[in-house]
Design an enzyme around this catalytic site. Structure first.
Site, PDB file in Angstrom:
ATOM      1  N   SER A 197      17.751 -26.196 -15.733  1.00  0.00           N
ATOM      2  CA  SER A 197      18.988 -25.794 -15.460  1.00  0.00           C
ATOM      3  C   SER A 197      19.654 -26.624 -14.203  1.00  0.00           C
ATOM      4  CB  SER A 197      19.045 -24.225 -15.232  1.00  0.00           C
ATOM      5  OG  SER A 197      18.909 -23.637 -16.284  1.00  0.00           O
ATOM      6  N   LYS A 249      18.992 -16.615  -6.431  1.00  0.00           N
ATOM      7  CA  LYS A 249      19.381 -18.172  -6.430  1.00  0.00           C
ATOM      8  C   LYS A 249      20.990 -18.095  -6.547  1.00  0.00           C
ATOM      9  CE  LYS A 249      16.297 -19.131 -10.079  1.00  0.00           C
ATOM     10  NZ  LYS A 249      15.753 -20.054 -11.416  1.00  0.00           N
ATOM     11  N   HIS A 261      15.024 -24.064 -23.250  1.00  0.00           N
ATOM     12  CA  HIS A 261      15.229 -22.684 -23.408  1.00  0.00           C
ATOM     13  C   HIS A 261      15.273 -22.132 -24.884  1.00  0.00           C
ATOM     14  CE1 HIS A 261      17.117 -22.221 -19.121  1.00  0.00           C
ATOM     15  NE2 HIS A 261      15.759 -21.987 -18.976  1.00  0.00           N
ATOM     16  N   ARG A 293       6.550 -25.646 -17.914  1.00  0.00           N
ATOM     17  CA  ARG A 293       6.625 -26.913 -17.992  1.00  0.00           C
ATOM     18  C   ARG A 293       5.772 -27.752 -17.670  1.00  0.00           C
ATOM     19  NH1 ARG A 293      12.340 -26.189 -15.435  1.00  0.00           N
ATOM     20  NH2 ARG A 293      11.090 -24.729 -14.691  1.00  0.00           N
TER      21      ARG A 293
HETATM   22  P1  ADP Z   1      14.093 -18.200 -13.935  1.00  0.00           P
HETATM   23  O1  ADP Z   1      15.107 -18.082 -12.902  1.00  0.00           O
HETATM   24  O2  ADP Z   1      13.099 -17.078 -14.457  1.00  0.00           O
HETATM   25  O3  ADP Z   1      12.840 -19.196 -13.552  1.00  0.00           O
HETATM   26  P2  ADP Z   1      14.844 -20.015 -15.769  1.00  0.00           P
HETATM   27  O4  ADP Z   1      16.093 -19.866 -16.474  1.00  0.00           O
HETATM   28  O5  ADP Z   1      14.877 -21.294 -14.919  1.00  0.00           O
HETATM   29  O6  ADP Z   1      14.771 -18.535 -15.088  1.00  0.00           O
HETATM   30  O7  ADP Z   1      13.870 -20.224 -16.949  1.00  0.00           O
HETATM   31  C1  ADP Z   1      13.373 -19.127 -17.639  1.00  0.00           C
HETATM   32  C2  ADP Z   1      12.181 -19.630 -18.175  1.00  0.00           C
HETATM   33  O8  ADP Z   1      11.996 -20.903 -19.274  1.00  0.00           O
HETATM   34  C3  ADP Z   1      10.995 -19.741 -17.449  1.00  0.00           C
HETATM   35  O9  ADP Z   1       9.791 -19.187 -18.108  1.00  0.00           O
HETATM   36  C4  ADP Z   1      10.879 -21.389 -17.493  1.00  0.00           C
HETATM   37  O10 ADP Z   1       9.527 -21.711 -17.164  1.00  0.00           O
HETATM   38  C5  ADP Z   1      11.158 -21.709 -18.708  1.00  0.00           C
HETATM   39  N1  ADP Z   1      11.601 -23.062 -18.788  1.00  0.00           N
HETATM   40  C6  ADP Z   1      12.642 -23.656 -18.239  1.00  0.00           C
HETATM   41  N2  ADP Z   1      12.935 -24.891 -18.389  1.00  0.00           N
HETATM   42  C7  ADP Z   1      11.855 -25.085 -19.606  1.00  0.00           C
HETATM   43  C8  ADP Z   1      11.825 -26.282 -20.395  1.00  0.00           C
HETATM   44  N3  ADP Z   1      12.391 -27.503 -20.180  1.00  0.00           N
HETATM   45  N4  ADP Z   1      10.974 -26.009 -21.379  1.00  0.00           N
HETATM   46  C9  ADP Z   1      10.325 -25.195 -21.507  1.00  0.00           C
HETATM   47  N5  ADP Z   1      10.501 -23.869 -20.693  1.00  0.00           N
HETATM   48  C10 ADP Z   1      11.489 -23.855 -19.768  1.00  0.00           C
END
Ligand code: ADP
Length: 177
Positions: free
Chosen positions: A130, A43, A19, A92
């Site tokens: 996460s 979630k 992130h 990703r």
């Molecule tokens: P959400 O509930 O919106 O999926 P996340 O916190 O899981 O929220 O992810 C937020 C954003 O960050 C999403 O666009 C996700 O694809 C991106 N993201 C998550 N992990 C990574 C990573 N390792 N590298 C790049 N982008 C990521």
């Protein structure tokens, strides 16, 4: 002069280096980036919205054109309210693509003036999510290569808190995030 402002929305439960990398790159592309932390995503959450916001603020404090804020409700309403014209999302793996594509089309239908801009994850961070971070931390594993030190400390504190919601039961892991 119009400020080119983008919103990077997510659950960030917790934020990790993937992130932070996307935010850093978006901050080079736009005049201002608002990292918008979903108040109540559909979630199960480990951290409260205030905790998630505070951790991100600390992690991103050196990037001057980034702001972190909680948000609730429909994303495109929030994006319009803050005067942004783009939604930033990270991509990703191939499996992210279908969901992101569907969300982008839905958002476009709702707000054609707002564009979704996807940043391809850095290969160093491809494996980080996460849910992986939570799973490893819940089992006492080392997550220092995945999250900044303050977030690692918050994870350790959370999992050693006997009053935590769900403490004493196995944390439900591998939820999609
Ligand atoms: P959400 O509930 O919106 O999926 P996340 O916190 O899981 O929220 O992810 C937020 C954003 O960050 C999403 O666009 C996700 O694809 C991106 N993201 C998550 N992990 C990574 C990573 N390792 N590298 C790049 N982008 C990521």
């Amino acid at each position: 002069m119009t400020i080119r402002r983008a919103v990077y929305p997510g659950s960030f439960d917790p934020a990790h280096y993937g992130h932070i990398d996307i935010t850093t790159r978006a901050a080079r592309t736009f005049d201002e980036v608002i990292v918008a932390v979903y108040d109540k995503p559909a979630k199960q959450l480990l951290f409260t919205v205030d905790e998630r916001v505070a951790m991100l603020r600390e992690a991103l404090k050196d990037i001057t054109n980034v702001r972190v804020a909680p948000f609730s409700g429909l994303l495109v309403h929030y994006v319009r309210e803050v005067g942004a014209f783009a939604i930033v999302r990270g991509l990703r793996v191939f499996s992210d693509f279908e969901l992101e594509f569907r969300m982008a089309l839905a958002n476009r239908r709702l707000a054609p003036e707002i564009d979704v801009i996807n940043f391809i994850a850095d290969e160093k961070h491809l494996h980080i999510s996460s849910s992986t971070v939570r799973e490893i931390a819940s089992l006492g594993g080392d997550v220092s290569s995945m999250v900044p030190p303050a977030i690692e400390a918050a994870l350790i504190a959370k999992f050693s808190d006997p009053n935590r919601d769900g403490a004493g039961t196995n944390y439900v892991v591998s939820l999609p995030d």
